[in-house]
Design a protein around this motif. Structure first.
Motif, PDB file in Angstrom:
ATOM      1  N   TYR A  32       0.826  -1.202   0.000  1.00 56.56           N
ATOM      2  CA  TYR A  32       0.000   0.000   0.000  1.00 56.56           C
ATOM      3  C   TYR A  32       0.862   1.255   0.000  1.00 56.56           C
ATOM      4  O   TYR A  32       1.974   1.264   0.517  1.00 56.56           O
ATOM      5  CB  TYR A  32      -0.967   0.011   1.188  1.00 56.56           C
ATOM      6  N   ASN A  33       0.349   2.301  -0.598  1.00 58.16           N
ATOM      7  CA  ASN A  33       1.009   3.609  -0.597  1.00 58.16           C
ATOM      8  C   ASN A  33       0.348   4.574   0.375  1.00 58.16           C
ATOM      9  O   ASN A  33       0.985   5.525   0.831  1.00 58.16           O
ATOM     10  CB  ASN A  33       0.998   4.217  -1.996  1.00 58.16           C
TER      11      ASN A  33
ATOM     12  N   ILE B 173      -3.355   9.278   4.969  1.00 59.42           N
ATOM     13  CA  ILE B 173      -1.936   9.298   5.283  1.00 59.42           C
ATOM     14  C   ILE B 173      -1.224   8.561   4.160  1.00 59.42           C
ATOM     15  O   ILE B 173      -1.498   7.387   3.898  1.00 59.42           O
ATOM     16  CB  ILE B 173      -1.616   8.621   6.625  1.00 59.42           C
ATOM     17  N   VAL B 174      -0.343   9.266   3.481  1.00 63.86           N
ATOM     18  CA  VAL B 174       0.518   8.646   2.481  1.00 63.86           C
ATOM     19  C   VAL B 174       1.785   8.210   3.210  1.00 63.86           C
ATOM     20  O   VAL B 174       2.492   9.046   3.782  1.00 63.86           O
ATOM     21  CB  VAL B 174       0.851   9.630   1.347  1.00 63.86           C
ATOM     22  N   ARG B 175       2.041   6.905   3.223  1.00 68.29           N
ATOM     23  CA  ARG B 175       3.127   6.402   4.067  1.00 68.29           C
ATOM     24  C   ARG B 175       4.498   6.822   3.549  1.00 68.29           C
ATOM     25  O   ARG B 175       4.690   7.117   2.370  1.00 68.29           O
ATOM     26  CB  ARG B 175       3.051   4.882   4.190  1.00 68.29           C
TER      27      ARG B 175
ATOM     28  N   ALA C  47      -2.877  14.113   3.798  1.00 65.41           N
ATOM     29  CA  ALA C  47      -3.397  14.791   2.612  1.00 65.41           C
ATOM     30  C   ALA C  47      -4.914  14.839   2.637  1.00 65.41           C
ATOM     31  O   ALA C  47      -5.572  13.823   2.900  1.00 65.41           O
ATOM     32  CB  ALA C  47      -2.926  14.068   1.351  1.00 65.41           C
ATOM     33  N   PHE C  48      -5.468  16.016   2.373  1.00 63.35           N
ATOM     34  CA  PHE C  48      -6.911  16.173   2.217  1.00 63.35           C
ATOM     35  C   PHE C  48      -7.233  16.353   0.736  1.00 63.35           C
ATOM     36  O   PHE C  48      -6.503  17.015  -0.008  1.00 63.35           O
ATOM     37  CB  PHE C  48      -7.414  17.382   3.007  1.00 63.35           C
TER      38      PHE C  48
ATOM     39  N   PRO D  16      -5.422  10.384  -2.882  1.00 63.37           N
ATOM     40  CA  PRO D  16      -4.337  11.379  -2.868  1.00 63.37           C
ATOM     41  C   PRO D  16      -3.488  11.257  -4.127  1.00 63.37           C
ATOM     42  O   PRO D  16      -3.427  10.196  -4.763  1.00 63.37           O
ATOM     43  CB  PRO D  16      -3.535  11.007  -1.615  1.00 63.37           C
ATOM     44  N   SER D  17      -2.815  12.317  -4.474  1.00 60.53           N
ATOM     45  CA  SER D  17      -1.987  12.336  -5.676  1.00 60.53           C
ATOM     46  C   SER D  17      -0.846  11.327  -5.575  1.00 60.53           C
ATOM     47  O   SER D  17      -0.193  11.210  -4.537  1.00 60.53           O
ATOM     48  CB  SER D  17      -1.406  13.732  -5.891  1.00 60.53           C
ATOM     49  N   SER D  18      -0.604  10.598  -6.664  1.00 65.29           N
ATOM     50  CA  SER D  18       0.506   9.639  -6.686  1.00 65.29           C
ATOM     51  C   SER D  18       1.855  10.341  -6.588  1.00 65.29           C
ATOM     52  O   SER D  18       2.867   9.699  -6.295  1.00 65.29           O
ATOM     53  CB  SER D  18       0.445   8.796  -7.962  1.00 65.29           C
ATOM     54  N   LYS D  19       1.887  11.656  -6.792  1.00 62.26           N
ATOM     55  CA  LYS D  19       3.130  12.409  -6.648  1.00 62.26           C
ATOM     56  C   LYS D  19       3.619  12.439  -5.199  1.00 62.26           C
ATOM     57  O   LYS D  19       4.776  12.765  -4.940  1.00 62.26           O
ATOM     58  CB  LYS D  19       2.947  13.834  -7.155  1.00 62.26           C
TER      59      LYS D  19
END
Length: 556
Positions: free
Chosen positions: A196-197, A210-212, A263-264, A270-273
Motif C-alpha cells: 500500500y502507498n 496518510i501517504v506512508r 493529505a486532504f 491522494p496524488s501519486s506524486k
C-alpha cells in the motif's frame, strides 16, 4: 447643479459601495475565524494556526505538539472525545516552535526529550508533511495517529471497521458481531507494508489520507502487517506505524523517518506524486530537519537478473541492517531489480520467493554510487529438492492451506472460517483441505495418511516441517506409527499474539526429523500415519493456546 445623469451615477456608486460593504460583512461571518487571508501563520497562547493558502487550515498545540484542529473547506475534521492527532498516544509538555524557512514553507518543530516531530506546510497544498526523529527507547512505540471525527465519515464494510454494539472477543481489541459471528479488529488490515502507498477514508466529498513514508527507519520489512486504519462509529484513526511491538521480528531502528503526508482531497485518492517512490524532496534539503539526508547523500543497488525463479511466485529483494531497511520487486520476466535512495552502508540483501528467503548476500551502498550486481542464481529454494511427498509448497506463507487466505482479515473463531479439524490423505487430498494453523487446544493431533512402496519403506527418510511462525513456544512433535521424535526445541518467534491478530508472519523456520526405516509399515497396502502434535512449555486455551502456522510439510 448636478444633472440627472450625474445623480444616477452617484446613486449607482453609493449602491455599489454598499454592496461591497455588505459582502465583506457577510464573508466575515461565513469564513471560519481560524482561517487566514493567505498562506501564513498566527499564534496565540494555546496554538499555532497555519493557513496553507489552499483549503486547509490546521492548528498545533504549543504545549505538546498535538494537531488540535484540521479545518478543510470550513469544517474541522480533527479529533473525537477530547482526543487530538499526535505522535504515539500523545506527548507531554514539549518545546514547540514555528518558523518560515522560505516564502513557500512553514515548519513547526516539536521536541519532547530525545524525540523530535516536524509538521511542514507548503504554500497552496492541502497537505501536511510530517517527520519523526527518535534517538533511543524513551518512546516505546513509534507511530503517528490521525484522529478524525467519526460522524463525518461512514463506517465502512471492512474487517477493521465495526460498531460499538459489537461484543469483545479477545484482549479488548478484537470484536464480534454476535448476530453473524463475524469478527473485526484494528489489526485486520489484510495488507502488507509493501502493498500500500496510503490509507484513509472518504465521505465522497472529502477524503483524508496518510501517504506512508518509505519506512527506511521503520521495522518489520516488506511483509510486515500492522495497524493501518481503525474505522468505527465512535472513532476514525489513520496510522503511520514506524515501530510496533506486536508480531515484530525486526530490530528497532533510530533516526529520522519521513516524510509521511497527511493529505486532504475533495473525496478522491491522494496524488501519486506524494508516494514515497515518487515524491520530490529537494525542497526539504534546506529546512534543517534533524537527520535528513538528501538524494545526493544516497546510493543505489541494481541487479542484472535472477535465475531459477518459479513462474507462480512474486520475487522481492530486501535490504536491511540495524540502521535502515529497503525493498523492491524483481521483474517477473528476468529478475531485474533496482533499489534507489538508499543510505550508505553495508546491507544484508535477501531474495524472497513470495515471503521465503531463498538467497542472501551482503552489498555495500555508497553515496552517489550505483552497485551493479551480476546475474544471481537461486540455489536455496527447498522446492527444488526431490521428495517422496509434499503438502503445500515452500513460499514462506500458509496461504495455500485451509483458512490461510482468511487469517489476515478475521479471527480464527469467525463464523466464516472452515473447521480447523480434518485429516489429510497423500495423493487424494489437496493443500486447501489441510489447516493453515494447528492449535494445541483446538485441532491438535492431525493425521497425515500416506503409503510407501517397498523400496521407500526400507530406508530412513527426512521429515521436514516448515512454519511461518508460532505462538508461546508452540512446535510440532511428530510421530509416525509407533515412532515418536525427540522433543524439538522452540524456534525464535515474537513474544506477542501471532495467530489471532491478522498476521501469520513470525520467523520462518524448518524442523527436520530423521524417521528410521523401522517406523514404516512394510506392507505397501497399509497406511502409514503421521501424527502432528503441538507441544509447548507454556499454557493457553482455545485460539490462544500454543500454535504453529504451516508453510510446508514434506517427506524426502
Amino acid at each position: 447643479m448636478k444633472n440627472e445623469s450625474q445623480l444616477k451615477s452617484s446613486k449607482r456608486g453609493v449602491l455599489l459601495r454598499l454592496a461591497i460593504f455588505m459582502a465583506l460583512m457577510i464573508s466575515a461571518f461565513i469564513i471560519p475565524s481560524s482561517a487566514l487571508a493567505d498562506f501564513g501563520y498566527t499564534e496565540d497562547s494555546t496554538n499555532y494556526t497555519i493557513d496553507t493558502g489552499a483549503n486547509l487550515v490546521f492548528k498545533v498545540k504549543r504545549s505538546n505538539g498535538d494537531i488540535s484542529s484540521l479545518i478543510y473547506n470550513g469544517t474541522d475534521y480533527n479529533g473525537y472525545t477530547n482526543k487530538n492527532s499526535h505522535v504515539e498516544t500523545g506527548l507531554g509538555q514539549s518545546d514547540v516552535t514555528i518558523s518560515q524557512p522560505s516564502s513557500s514553507v512553514i515548519m513547526v518543530k516539536v521536541v519532547y526529550g530525545t524525540l523530535e516531530q516536524y509538521y511542514v506546510a507548503r504554500k497552496g497544498e492541502n497537505n501536511i508533511y510530517m517527520f519523526t526523529y527518535i534517538a533511543d527507547d524513551s518512546v516505546t512505540v513509534t507511530r503517528y495517529i490521525v484522529r478524525l471525527k467519526p460522524s463525518l465519515f461512514p463506517v465502512l464494510n471492512t474487517s477493521n471497521s465495526w460498531y460499538s454494539s459489537y461484543s469483545t472477543l479477545e484482549a479488548k481489541d478484537i470484536f464480534t458481531d454476535t448476530s453473524t459471528g463475524y469478527t473485526y479488529s484494528k489489526h485486520y488490515s489484510d495488507t502488507r507494508v509493501m502493498d500500500y502507498n496510503y490509507t484513509g477514508i472518504s465521505n465522497g466529498n472529502v477524503g483524508a489520507y496518510i501517504v506512508r513514508s518509505n519506512h527506511e527507519k521503520a521495522s518489520g520489512g516488506p511483509f510486515y502487517r500492522s495497524l493501518i486504519r481503525d474505522n468505527t462509529n465512535v472513532a476514525v484513526n489513520l496510522y503511520e506505524i514506524l515501530y510496533y511491538g506486536m508480531a515484530q521480528t525486526d530490530v528497532k531502528r533510530y533516526g529520522l523517518q519521513g516524510p509521511y503526508v497527511l493529505a486532504f482531497t475533495d473525496g478522491g485518492e491522494p496524488s501519486s506524486k506524494l508516494y514515497a517512490g515518487n515524491l520530490k524532496t529537494d525542497w526539504i534539503d534546506s529546512l534543517g530537519i534533524h537527520g535528513w539526508v538528501g538524494s545526493s547523500g544516497r546510493g543505489r543497488v541494481a541487479g542484472v537478473g535472477i535465475k531459477n525463479m518459479k513462474s507462480d511466485y512474486e520475487y522481492v529483494v530486501g535490504f536491511s541492517n540495524d540502521e535502515a531497511q529497503y525493498w523492491t520487486k524483481a521483474s517477473d520476466s528476468n529478475g531485474y531489480f533496482s533499489c534507489t535512495n538508499m543510505l550508505p552502508g553495508t546491507y544484508t540483501m535477501t531474495i524472497y520467493k513470495n515471503e521465503l528467503a531463498v538467497y542472501t548476500t551482503d552489498v555495500t551502498v555508497t553515496a552517489g554510487g550505483t552497485k551493479i550486481l551480476n546475474s544471481i542464481t537461486i540455489t536455496d529454494d527447498p522446492s527444488d529438492n526431490d521428495v517422496t511427498w509434499r503438502i503445500g509448497d515452500w513460499d514462506g506463507t500458509p496461504l495455500e492451506f485451509k483458512n490461510g487466505s482468511l487469517m489476515t482479515k478475521m479471527h480464527p473463531a469467525d463464523s466464516r472460517v472452515e473447521s480447523w479439524k480434518g485429516n489429510y490423505i497423500v495423493g487424494t487430498s489437496d493443500a486447501s483441505s489441510f489447516p493453515c494453523y494447528i492449535f494445541k487446544d483446538v485441532n491438535n493431533g492431525l493425521i497425515v495418511y500416506f503409503r510407501l512402496n517397498s523400496e521407500q519403506a526400507a530406508k530412513d527418510h527426512t521429515l521436514k516441517i516448515g512454519i511461518t511462525g508460532s505462538y508461546i513456544g508452540g512446535r510440532i512433535q511428530p510421530s509416525v506409527n509407533s515412532w515418536t521424535s525427540k522433543l524439538p526445541s522452540a524456534s525464535n518467534q515474537p513474544g506477542t499474539r501471532l495467530m489471532t491478530i491478522g498476521t501469520y508472519r513470525g520467523n520462518n523456520y524448518t524442523y527436520s526429523f530423521t524417521v528410521p526405516a523401522s517406523a514404516f509399515n512394510k506392507n505397501t497396502r497399509d497406511w502409514n500415519q503421521l501424527k502432528l502434535n503441538v507441544i509447548s512449555g507454556s499454557n493457553g486455551s482455545d485460539y490462544l493456546s500454543p500454535a504453529v502456522s504451516i508453510d510446508c510439510i514434506e517427506l524426502e
